[in-house]
Motif scaffolding. Structure first.
Motif, PDB file in Angstrom:
ATOM      1  N   UNK A  41       5.896   3.819  -1.449  1.00 22.49           N
ATOM      2  CA  UNK A  41       5.685   4.792  -0.222  1.00 22.49           C
ATOM      3  C   UNK A  41       6.438   5.560  -0.186  1.00 22.49           C
ATOM      4  N   UNK A  42       7.406   5.370   0.351  1.00 18.67           N
ATOM      5  CA  UNK A  42       8.619   6.761   0.274  1.00 18.67           C
ATOM      6  C   UNK A  42       8.860   7.677  -1.337  1.00 18.67           C
ATOM      7  N   UNK A  43       8.848   7.047  -2.256  1.00 18.46           N
ATOM      8  CA  UNK A  43       8.429   7.526  -3.752  1.00 18.46           C
ATOM      9  C   UNK A  43       6.164   8.542  -3.771  1.00 18.46           C
TER      10      UNK A  43
ATOM     11  N   UNK B 260       8.061  -6.327   2.495  1.00 15.73           N
ATOM     12  CA  UNK B 260       7.314  -5.236   3.137  1.00 15.73           C
ATOM     13  C   UNK B 260       8.555  -4.350   2.016  1.00 15.73           C
ATOM     14  N   UNK B 261       9.229  -4.449   2.034  1.00 12.97           N
ATOM     15  CA  UNK B 261      10.497  -3.568   1.254  1.00 12.97           C
ATOM     16  C   UNK B 261      10.079  -2.509  -0.031  1.00 12.97           C
ATOM     17  N   UNK B 262       9.649  -3.838  -0.386  1.00 10.07           N
ATOM     18  CA  UNK B 262       8.306  -3.228  -2.100  1.00 10.07           C
ATOM     19  C   UNK B 262       7.876  -2.042  -1.592  1.00 10.07           C
ATOM     20  N   UNK B 263       6.802  -2.241  -0.668  1.00 11.12           N
ATOM     21  CA  UNK B 263       5.597  -1.399   0.028  1.00 11.12           C
ATOM     22  C   UNK B 263       6.826  -0.167   0.524  1.00 11.12           C
ATOM     23  N   UNK B 264       7.472  -0.404   1.138  1.00 10.76           N
ATOM     24  CA  UNK B 264       8.026   1.525   1.868  1.00 10.76           C
ATOM     25  C   UNK B 264       8.802   1.745   0.554  1.00 10.76           C
TER      26      UNK B 264
ATOM     27  N   UNK C 153       1.346  -1.248   1.792  1.00  5.77           N
ATOM     28  CA  UNK C 153       1.960   0.437   1.485  1.00  5.77           C
ATOM     29  C   UNK C 153       1.032   1.392   2.728  1.00  5.77           C
ATOM     30  N   UNK C 154      -0.573   0.754   2.476  1.00  2.00           N
ATOM     31  CA  UNK C 154      -1.262   0.966   3.740  1.00  2.00           C
ATOM     32  C   UNK C 154      -1.119   0.792   4.973  1.00  2.00           C
TER      33      UNK C 154
END
Length: 527
Positions: A351-353, A344-348, A101-102
């Motif tokens: 980051x959205x939340x 990457x989807x998990x991290x995105x 996410x970072x």
């Protein structure tokens, strides 16, 4: 004979380096994570059959590929998530989510290298452009009629991507020598590029890269995360941030485009959005889209053949044939594919939340059974009564911002989000069917590859323009703030006793061999 001490010293000398596929494989082989065979393997059914036999297992390296004397093939590179963590230095699943996410918000600008220094251009072919002669196509199942190329990563840098960089998977079928179909999922980055330039007089220049650095593979799988990775973002830069160093890129030889310099193979060419052709001869003969089998899809069902734009190859570049360039063939609906598409989807989603309201989101997980783009589980921590309800905002935002997502579940910190047994227990004991099940966007845009949505087309062709999304389902399975005591879980004293004080190591190990599923999770936590 090599001694055990010598083997350990040799392993210690191989440092972690994932700046190229080759270096990553060298490191993983030293770690004991690569299973190599010198037996000839047939890309027609055998590679995917072996992959499914060993799904979730070690990296598989095939040194002899039938019909491709110049090539090696690998699969399962991302099949074991522990190997993924090892490649990138992640300390835990939660650490992985947070660090990626970072990286998505702190890209490292790609490094441009001259063509003379690009490994992917050690050989440049412009006169013999029968793609299937060089690129290893595979057939997943006996249900489909043709071999396909699903391991190519499209690379678009600059004006065609609003000044940023895009890398993503696009399936192809080279039925016409140097011309192949090029499928772009509706709504995807490549779909956005095609839509903007659909009426242009000139075709779209781009490259298709194969055998790229693992971090590029990771970012290429992160489709439909476009609130966090919008058009104009730097996906190659994000891959560099995950890798820990800038990704090297190089100008293509025959088109005005860029390629990932550390690729094993590159197809340079032009994408013609309006030159649409059927993906298989069977579908072309019938003149029908969305009916005849293509390779499997991420949702766990057989894919269907459609009409797609075409990619016209102007050059094939590669590493020296003497070095036997490696192609990472991608078996769809495997643990390999799932981890590529979800990491990457998990991290995105994290980051959205985090952007909506910092500090509440704790972790995100997409288990294999939720099928890549189909679902997600988030873990939230409500710190005070005012934060009650944010979990529902998160669920609504996730369903709205992730095209075609069908199931999003929110749980509390006491739940192991990587145990589907714990998740099912949570759904059974904490969800009020009248108030905790949400359907915030019926009729929104969905995914053509989901059979349930295809059925909404009725007698029409199963295409995106004829289907209708029923709407994703959000489930709030969190404990209401202030009622934690009412949902208190028992905690057995596993931390107060040591089985080894009562039984031998061998006895404990033998006893634990019988433990399967939820009991393993509960034994670790004492619950």
């Amino acid at each position: 004979m090599t001694t055990l001490v010598e083997e350990k010293e040799q392993k210690a000398r191989v440092t972690r380096d994932v700046t190229s596929l080759r270096k990553a494989l060298e490191f993983l082989e030293a770690e004991g994570d690569v299973l190599t065979t010198d037996a000839e393997v047939d890309p027609d059914l055998e590679i995917t059959g072996l992959q499914k036999h060993l799904d979730g297992g070690p990296v598989l390296m095939f040194t002899h590929v039938k019909g491709k004397p110049h090539a090696r093939a690998i699969t399962n590179l991302f099949a074991d998530i522990n190997v993924v963590d090892k490649m990138f230095g992640f300390q835990s699943p939660t650490d992985r989510v947070r660090k990626i996410a970072h990286a998505l918000t702190h890209p490292l600008k790609p490094a441009e290298v001259p063509q003379s220094q690009a490994p992917c251009q050690e050989e440049v072919i412009t006169d013999d452009l029968d793609v299937n002669k060089y690129i290893t196509a595979i057939r997943h199942t006996a249900l489909e009629t043709e071999l396909t190329v699903g391991s190519g990563i499209s690379c678009v840098v600059g004006e065609y991507f609003k000044g940023g960089s895009h890398i993503g998977y696009n399936r192809m079928n080279f039925r016409w020598g140097n011309v192949g179909t090029f499928q772009a999922s509706p709504g995807s980055h490549m779909w956005q590029i095609i839509t903007e330039h659909y009426r242009d007089e000139k075709p779209i220049p781009l490259t298709m890269c194969f055998g790229v650095p693992p971090a590029c593979t990771l970012l290429a799988g992160g489709g439909f995360d476009y609130v966090i990775l919008p058009k104009g973002c730097d996906e190659i830069g994000c891959a560099g941030a995950v890798q820990g160093s800038s990704i090297k890129i190089v100008k293509a030889r025959t088109v005005d485009a860029w390629a990932i310099a550390e690729s094993e193979y590159v197809l340079e060419g032009l994408l013609y959005p309006r030159d649409k052709r059927y993906e298989t001869a069977e579908a072309e003969k019938a003149g029908v889209q969305g009916k005849y089998p293509f390779h499997p899809e991420w949702a766990g069902y057989m894919g269907k053949a459609y009409k797609a734009p075409t990619f016209h190859v102007s050059a094939i570049t590669m590493r020296k044939r003497a070095s036997k360039p490696i192609i990472f063939v991608l078996g769809v609906h495997t643990a390999d594919d799932s981890n590529i598409d979800t990491t990457v989807r998990e991290a995105a989603i994290f980051e959205l939340c985090e952007r909506l309201q910092p500090g509440i989101i704790q972790d995100v997980h997409i288990p294999y059974c939720l099928t890549d783009w189909g679902g997600v589980i988030i873990q939230v921590k409500k710190r005070n009564r005012i934060e009650e309800g944010w979990q529902r905002n998160f669920l609504a935002a996730i369903l709205a911002c992730n095209q075609g997502m069908r199931l999003a579940i929110a749980v509390s910190p006491d739940v192991d989000i990587r145990s589907m047994d714990d998740i099912m227990w949570c759904l059974t004991t904490r969800v009020n069917p009248h108030t905790d099940i949400l359907n915030p966007l019926p009729g929104g845009i969905g995914q053509t590859f989901q059979p349930a949505e295809r059925m909404t087309a009725g007698e029409k062709e199963w295409t995106a323009s004829n289907t209708r999304f029923e709407g994703g389902m959000g489930i709030d399975a969190t404990v209401p703030f202030g009622y934690e005591q009412d949902f208190q879980r028992p905690v057995y004293p596993v931390d107060r006793v040591d089985p080894l004080q009562f039984f031998t190591t061998a006895q404990v190990a033998k006893a634990k061999e019988r433990m399967r599923g939820w009991v393993e999770v509960l034994a670790r936590t004492g619950r």
